[in-house]
Design an enzyme around this catalytic site. Sequence first.
Site, PDB file in Angstrom:
ATOM      1  N   PHE A 117      37.110 105.794  65.708  1.00 14.53           N
ATOM      2  CA  PHE A 117      37.388 107.108  66.306  1.00 14.53           C
ATOM      3  C   PHE A 117      38.275 106.961  67.529  1.00 14.53           C
ATOM      4  O   PHE A 117      38.068 106.077  68.368  1.00 14.53           O
ATOM      5  CB  PHE A 117      36.077 107.784  66.717  1.00 14.53           C
ATOM      6  CG  PHE A 117      36.282 109.044  67.529  1.00 14.53           C
ATOM      7  CD1 PHE A 117      36.567 110.248  66.895  1.00 14.53           C
ATOM      8  CD2 PHE A 117      36.217 109.028  68.912  1.00 14.53           C
ATOM      9  CE1 PHE A 117      36.778 111.408  67.636  1.00 14.53           C
ATOM     10  CE2 PHE A 117      36.418 110.173  69.658  1.00 14.53           C
ATOM     11  CZ  PHE A 117      36.704 111.372  69.016  1.00 14.53           C
ATOM     12  N   LEU A 165      35.238 103.097  69.339  1.00 12.81           N
ATOM     13  CA  LEU A 165      35.515 104.302  70.113  1.00 12.81           C
ATOM     14  C   LEU A 165      36.636 104.035  71.115  1.00 12.81           C
ATOM     15  O   LEU A 165      36.466 103.290  72.073  1.00 12.81           O
ATOM     16  CB  LEU A 165      34.260 104.754  70.868  1.00 12.81           C
ATOM     17  CG  LEU A 165      33.017 105.065  70.017  1.00 12.81           C
ATOM     18  CD1 LEU A 165      31.802 105.237  70.918  1.00 12.81           C
ATOM     19  CD2 LEU A 165      33.245 106.305  69.178  1.00 12.81           C
ATOM     20  N   GLU A 166      37.794 104.647  70.896  1.00 15.60           N
ATOM     21  CA  GLU A 166      38.863 104.623  71.890  1.00 15.60           C
ATOM     22  C   GLU A 166      38.897 106.005  72.523  1.00 15.60           C
ATOM     23  O   GLU A 166      39.282 106.992  71.872  1.00 15.60           O
ATOM     24  CB  GLU A 166      40.219 104.296  71.281  1.00 15.60           C
ATOM     25  CG  GLU A 166      41.302 104.188  72.358  1.00 15.60           C
ATOM     26  CD  GLU A 166      42.712 104.161  71.814  1.00 15.60           C
ATOM     27  OE1 GLU A 166      43.605 104.656  72.519  1.00 15.60           O
ATOM     28  OE2 GLU A 166      42.905 103.651  70.699  1.00 15.60           O
ATOM     29  N   LEU A 167      38.498 106.084  73.788  1.00 18.02           N
ATOM     30  CA  LEU A 167      38.257 107.381  74.415  1.00 18.02           C
ATOM     31  C   LEU A 167      39.272 107.640  75.532  1.00 18.02           C
ATOM     32  O   LEU A 167      40.434 107.324  75.401  1.00 18.02           O
ATOM     33  CB  LEU A 167      36.811 107.446  74.895  1.00 18.02           C
ATOM     34  CG  LEU A 167      35.772 107.094  73.809  1.00 18.02           C
ATOM     35  CD1 LEU A 167      34.368 107.124  74.380  1.00 18.02           C
ATOM     36  CD2 LEU A 167      35.890 108.020  72.607  1.00 18.02           C
TER      37      LEU A 167
END
Length: 463
Positions: free
Chosen positions: A207, A230-232
């Site tokens: 994501f 998770l790359e946020l």
Amino acid sequence: MTRMQQTISPVDGSVYVTRPLASDAEIQQALSLAKSAQKSWASVALAERQAICSKAVDWFEANKAEIGQEICWQMGRPIRYAQGEIAGLAERARHMIAESDAALAAITLPDKKGFSRFITREPVGVVAVIAPWNYPYLTAINSIVPALLAGNSVILKHSAQTPLCAERLKSAFDAAGLPEGVFQYLHLSHEDTTQLIQSDAVNHVAFTGSVPAGAHVEQAAAGRFIGVGLELGGKDPAYVREDADLDHAADTVIDGAFFNSGQSCCGIERIYVHASVYDTFVDKAVAIVRQYQLGRPDEPDTTLGPLVRTRAADFVRGQIEEAIAQGAVAHIDEKTFPLSQAGTPYLAPQILTHVDHSMRVMHEESFGPVVGIMKVSSDEEAVALMNDSDFGLTASIFTRDIEQGIALGKQVETGTFFINRCDYLDPALAWTGVKQSGRGCTLSALGFAALTRPKSFHIQTLA
């Protein structure tokens, strides 16, 4: 009743794309097909997987002009820059293809009398990729290509703002000869995306998006014991030391702050400058920003396009207005950018000084064309301020003293550390973040690890 999804173009507010959302039956069919296709795809030789991925990249390069137009109209990037994303896609994909032989090779252990031992890298199965709109191909390709090379099948759910990107990726892999079911896309609602993550058929989720959305993905996958990458968000800092090349620093940092209208998770959103060069740096930075041409992104002279939607522009406007009310000084006269209008996604770029960390613009992700510049008196103060953040995706220091720059970089809480550059992903380096910037890793040889599982072979040889 068929549910529809609309893409509103930030260029002129028109409906650019309309697509039906997948039905429950279509979702289940895609999951079933992905699961069965993966079994046979995993048995295909790596060399053949590499060849298919290479042909898909060739397709993108052959169609980059049309794809650039679609990027421009879907998310607002100036047409003069839009094709550059395909060059970035090709660079990353080709590097991962070249890296895959070593990254996926079995690990053979030293001889042990009477035994042979080795560890293989097995595909995890079905990988769900949930991609964002801001760099719609670059972010997606980071996971799609290594997943396919490792022998997984992929189901892509792209942003509702950039649905054509999912369709073009499918066209590329179809043209390359990828077997049916190995790569699919689904246009999904938020609720259906949650159900996709919770499906027993999905073995890994990759994501890229906001922190709240990442938390939702993590919650949806809870209890399933599957991998979740998770790359946020980011609030990435740059520090300009007193020994920096100021022309280079100003050109590089301002581009890193304002390219793509500031809509980059690794864009520069905070700048700290040593007091001895502060005034000179600010003058240079302001002069660069005043040269930007805010306009319709489909016009060739435009260097700064709209934000993706009016709501995003209004959010940044609010940060700027609040900071000014708290004592910040704005250096750009919005009237010199006549297309910048409240109630539209078009927003003038802004440089703020006399800012501090009590202001939202210095600690809350902006994702827009604004940057605050603070004066610091020492390396220690700069590092403390750089680390005073909930995020840690990238950080940059501009200095001629590389040894001291590296020493400072070891103190900065970040996933990627730059000296004398910023806002760039080298596909040979691991792309990762700390704190609320996420968890997991893409790119480099390490990026294959989450998309595979180790399998140990322990064999006793009998006399």
